[in-house]
Design a protein around this motif. Structure first.
Motif: not given
Length: 205
Positions: A162-168, A92-98, A141-144, A197-205
Motif C-alpha cells: 500500500a505504501a509503494r502504491i501511494m509513493v508511486g 482515510e483523512a490521515n492517508l490523504e494528509a500523507y 509504511a510505519g504509519y500503515l 479508496a484503492v489502498v483501503l478497499r482494493g481495486v474491486a472495492g
C-alpha cells in the motif's frame, strides 16, 4: 599582497565549524539555483574559501554534495509541518494528509535531484546518509503498520505494498509535471480519493 587564509575568510557565525558552514552554503546554493551545473568551485566561492579547503573537511566532492542534498531535503520537510499519528482522526483523512505531504515534498526536492542524475556517486552517498525510518516513505509504511496493529486496518493488510502504491502516485504526478509543462501539478481531489479508496478497499472495492 598575501593571500587571504581560507579559514579566516569563512567568517563563521557563533563559532560554528567550517565543515558545517560549507554544507550550509552548498545547501543554500542548491535551494536558490538548483544542481544543474553545480561545481565545487562555485560552492567555494559562495563560502569565501579557496577551492582546496573543501577537501580538508570532506573525502571528496560527492560527500559534500550528498550532505548538502540531505540538508536541503531536511529543510524542506521542516517547512511541511507534522504528519498524522496512528490512532488519531480517521485513516482515510490521515492517508490523504500523507499524500498531500508527499506531493509537496517531491515538488520541492525533485528539481534538486535532476542535476545529480548523471552523478550516481552523489546519489549513492545521499542514500547512505539517511537512516531507516527517517524519510517520508518509511514513515508512511510505519504509519500503515501501526494502524494495522491498532486494528484500524485489517490484520492481513499488505501495508508495504500500500505504501509503494501511494509513493508511486506522488512520483507519477510530480515527475510528469517536471518533464511535461502541460501536465497538471496538482492531482484532482477525486484522484486522491480514489487512491485512498484503492489502498483501503482494493481495486474491486
Amino acid at each position: 599582497m598575501r593571500p587571504m587564509s581560507p579559514r579566516k575568510a569563512a567568517a563563521l557565525p557563533d563559532g560554528g565549524s567550517l565543515r558545517d558552514h560549507l554544507i550550509a552554503t552548498a545547501e543554500r546554493v542548491i535551494a536558490e539555483r538548483g544542481t544543474v551545473g553545480l561545481t565545487v568551485r562555485a560552492i567555494a566561492r559562495e563560502a569565501s574559501v579557496a577551492d582546496g579547503v573543501l577537501y580538508n573537511h570532506f573525502a571528496d566532492k560527492e560527500e559534500l554534495l550528498a550532505h548538502a542534498l540531505t540538508a536541503h531535503v531536511r529543510k524542506v520537510e521542516q517547512g511541511l509541518g507534522t504528519l498524522p499519528e496512528p490512532g488519531t482522526g480517521t485513516v482515510e483523512a490521515n492517508l490523504e494528509a500523507y499524500v498531500a505531504y508527499g506531493l509537496a515534498m517531491h515538488r520541492a526536492i525533485l528539481p534538486a535531484f535532476t542535476g545529480f542524475f548523471s552523478q550516481p556517486k552523489v546519489l549513492a552517498r545521499f542514500a547512505e546518509l539517511g537512516g531507516p525510518g527517517e524519510d517520508w516513505r518509511d514513515r508512511l509504511a510505519g504509519y500503515l503498520r501501526a494502524e494495522r496493529d491498532l486494528g484500524r486496518l485489517p490484520r492481513g493488510a499488505r501495508t508495504d505494498a500500500a505504501a509503494r502504491i501511494m509513493v508511486g502516485f506522488c512520483h507519477e504526478v510530480v515527475i510528469s509535471a517536471l518533464f511535461d509543462e502541460r501536465a497538471p501539478t496538482e492531482p484532482a481531489p477525486e484522484a486522491v480519493d480514489d487512491l485512498v479508496a484503492v489502498v483501503l478497499r482494493g481495486v474491486a472495492g
